[in-house]
Design an enzyme around this catalytic site. Sequence first.
Site, PDB file in Angstrom:
ATOM      1  N   THR A 187      51.138  -1.174  34.705  1.00  0.00           N
ATOM      2  CA  THR A 187      50.479  -0.554  33.173  1.00  0.00           C
ATOM      3  C   THR A 187      51.909  -0.879  32.513  1.00  0.00           C
ATOM      4  OG1 THR A 187      51.438   1.376  33.934  1.00  0.00           O
ATOM      5  CG2 THR A 187      49.086   1.033  34.405  1.00  0.00           C
ATOM      6  N   LYS A 442      48.845  18.743  18.668  1.00  0.00           N
ATOM      7  CA  LYS A 442      48.630  20.041  18.968  1.00  0.00           C
ATOM      8  C   LYS A 442      49.209  20.835  17.701  1.00  0.00           C
ATOM      9  CE  LYS A 442      48.717  19.181  23.589  1.00  0.00           C
ATOM     10  NZ  LYS A 442      49.150  19.108  24.907  1.00  0.00           N
ATOM     11  N   TRP A 447      43.540  21.137  19.450  1.00  0.00           N
ATOM     12  CA  TRP A 447      44.050  19.730  19.404  1.00  0.00           C
ATOM     13  C   TRP A 447      43.259  18.959  18.466  1.00  0.00           C
ATOM     14  CZ3 TRP A 447      43.185  18.196  25.329  1.00  0.00           C
ATOM     15  CH2 TRP A 447      44.284  19.035  25.993  1.00  0.00           C
TER      16      TRP A 447
HETATM   17  P1  ADP Z   1      48.105   0.680  29.307  1.00  0.00           P
HETATM   18  O1  ADP Z   1      47.502   1.917  29.722  1.00  0.00           O
HETATM   19  O2  ADP Z   1      49.083   0.172  29.927  1.00  0.00           O
HETATM   20  O3  ADP Z   1      48.097   0.516  27.880  1.00  0.00           O
HETATM   21  P2  ADP Z   1      45.413  -0.271  29.956  1.00  0.00           P
HETATM   22  O4  ADP Z   1      44.729  -1.547  29.870  1.00  0.00           O
HETATM   23  O5  ADP Z   1      45.114   0.162  31.634  1.00  0.00           O
HETATM   24  O6  ADP Z   1      46.952  -0.431  29.673  1.00  0.00           O
HETATM   25  O7  ADP Z   1      45.013   0.757  29.016  1.00  0.00           O
HETATM   26  C1  ADP Z   1      44.246   1.829  29.295  1.00  0.00           C
HETATM   27  C2  ADP Z   1      44.003   2.937  28.294  1.00  0.00           C
HETATM   28  O8  ADP Z   1      43.426   1.909  26.941  1.00  0.00           O
HETATM   29  C3  ADP Z   1      43.179   4.024  28.237  1.00  0.00           C
HETATM   30  O9  ADP Z   1      43.723   4.988  29.128  1.00  0.00           O
HETATM   31  C4  ADP Z   1      42.632   4.334  27.044  1.00  0.00           C
HETATM   32  O10 ADP Z   1      43.537   5.125  26.423  1.00  0.00           O
HETATM   33  C5  ADP Z   1      42.677   3.152  26.390  1.00  0.00           C
HETATM   34  N1  ADP Z   1      41.194   2.357  26.318  1.00  0.00           N
HETATM   35  C6  ADP Z   1      40.660   1.557  27.007  1.00  0.00           C
HETATM   36  N2  ADP Z   1      39.429   1.070  26.810  1.00  0.00           N
HETATM   37  C7  ADP Z   1      39.179   2.160  25.648  1.00  0.00           C
HETATM   38  C8  ADP Z   1      37.982   2.084  24.636  1.00  0.00           C
HETATM   39  N3  ADP Z   1      36.729   1.544  24.808  1.00  0.00           N
HETATM   40  N4  ADP Z   1      38.283   3.052  23.615  1.00  0.00           N
HETATM   41  C9  ADP Z   1      39.328   3.835  23.375  1.00  0.00           C
HETATM   42  N5  ADP Z   1      40.532   3.488  24.399  1.00  0.00           N
HETATM   43  C10 ADP Z   1      40.572   2.688  25.382  1.00  0.00           C
END
Ligand code: ADP
Length: 545
Positions: A187, A442, A447
């Site tokens: 990640t 916050k 929130w």
């Molecule tokens: P990283 O967490 O390392 O940036 P990821 O590709 O695993 O990489 O990202 C996951 C995160 O991306 C989710 O936890 C969320 O916050 C965001 N995310 C993914 N898809 C969406 C979406 N459709 N709308 C809003 N946020 C999104």
Amino acid sequence: MQGLMQDWPLLVHTILDHARDWHGDREIVSRTVEGPIHRYTYRDLDRRARQIASASARRLGLTEGDVVATMAWNGYRHMEIWYGLMGLGAVVHTLNPRLFADQLDYIVNHAEDQWIFLDTTFVPVLEAVRERIPRVKGFIVMTDKAHMPAETSLPNVICYEDLIAEGDSGFAWPKLDENTACGMCYTSGTTGNPKGVVYTHRSNVLHAMATCAADALALSSRDTIMPVVPMFHANAWSTAFSAPMAGANMVMPGAQMDGASIYELLDREHVTLTAAVPTVWLMLLQYLGQNKDLKLNALERVVIGGAACPEAMMKAFEKDYDTTVIHAWGMTEMSPLGSLGTRKGGLEDMAPDAWWQTKLKQGRPAFTVEMKIADDEGTDLPNDGKTFGRLKVRGPAIAHSYFKGEGAEAFDAEGWFDTGDVATIDENGYMQITDRSKDVIKSGGEWISSIDLENVAVGCPGVAEAAAIGMPHPKWDERPMLVIVKEGGADVSKDQILAHLDGKIAKWWTPDDVVFTDSIPHTATGKISKLELRQQFKDHKLPTI
Ligand code: ADP
């Protein structure tokens, strides 16, 4: 009593066996980094995957449990390496070339990558870190002799086509346990060091099946799918597994993701389904806007995820180009798809406006994903579409821990994984991301969603990009501040932005300050880096009212 059904381990090679036997003529079309378009079939993929497996076992000494990295665009050779090495029992670790050098060497060393397969375009990226990754035994450049770099400082370089030529196309896959590791992806680490997610054969097969379902992507052998989302970004959203499982044609865009190049492939290859992050679609829509006579004739559905799909983007695809948008949410830790915004049975009569608002949410869980929201103390919160809380998930294609046991605090004793997202879930099961837990503002114990503030702010004429962050406040703990990048040539003021927000957000959400900057920092996966932004503005003082 034990059931009497056959024990058929869910191994990744079974996907390719099926594609070869029953969809053997379906094609993988790749735009290569060398230039020309390459075409071959699932039958060819099966043959060459076995060749690369046997050659890697023989010449590189690879065996079950060895970790091998790839730094490559979407293309047929990358598919061969995935299927070949996973089939062998090795673990394929995808490297994101957009990572900063120090993150890259950290990841390569942490994962204990033994060899790196790379596209020619990435030779300089790896040359820059080669001295800091001494345990890597060598580099396989994914090209033929004619396109090998004339000179490189990388040690022990092998030409991919030379290696594969030594392989045996009749190589038999070893019998593995379905819980054997087969893939690894880090990640991007917006907090702390990047963490490794380790997929199993079983999780990938189950996830691909869930992805193909009619209420998910409805992927079938009648589709031609173009994953623009890279294989190094969260499993290319499972497409490298789901497409051969369904027998769909694949179109691989390689390194070119600009609007014109994407359009050319969509049109010429009659792509019916495609998937990528909003940034890619912004480039395509801009290109279409400049070339009004172009249409998306074959394209039926476009999957948008990784970041929230802006309303204007959904409108453009659906209204101007008659293409259905599937808004999806997921995470590397979830293989990655978690929820998808397809219409649920029973909602056919929902008023168009209400459905539109629902469709803009991040969708409802696919089979294999359990989902709930909870407060900071861990108490479950209601699915009323209003209450927001920490989004938690569990299921067979969701990580139960990170590589080497790091980040254990994200997983609880009942198996729930805290996604780090803050969300609402409505009565119909549609989830909406309102923030990431570390970004939520916050104020006075309540929130404020930074994403909502940003979405409204970017609707203000003259605003190109907006980021909302919580600034320390003596009375309220935190108060929101907007950081704005103006559109080229636009002259928009703080008062105009505040006037634009007025009435569109709760009064107490109104930012205490609006500041302007030339650019907003982004992470390697293209998301706003709130961490850097907070750092940048740490000495900024909010005006006292
Ligand atoms: P990283 O967490 O390392 O940036 P990821 O590709 O695993 O990489 O990202 C996951 C995160 O991306 C989710 O936890 C969320 O916050 C965001 N995310 C993914 N898809 C969406 C979406 N459709 N709308 C809003 N946020 C999104």
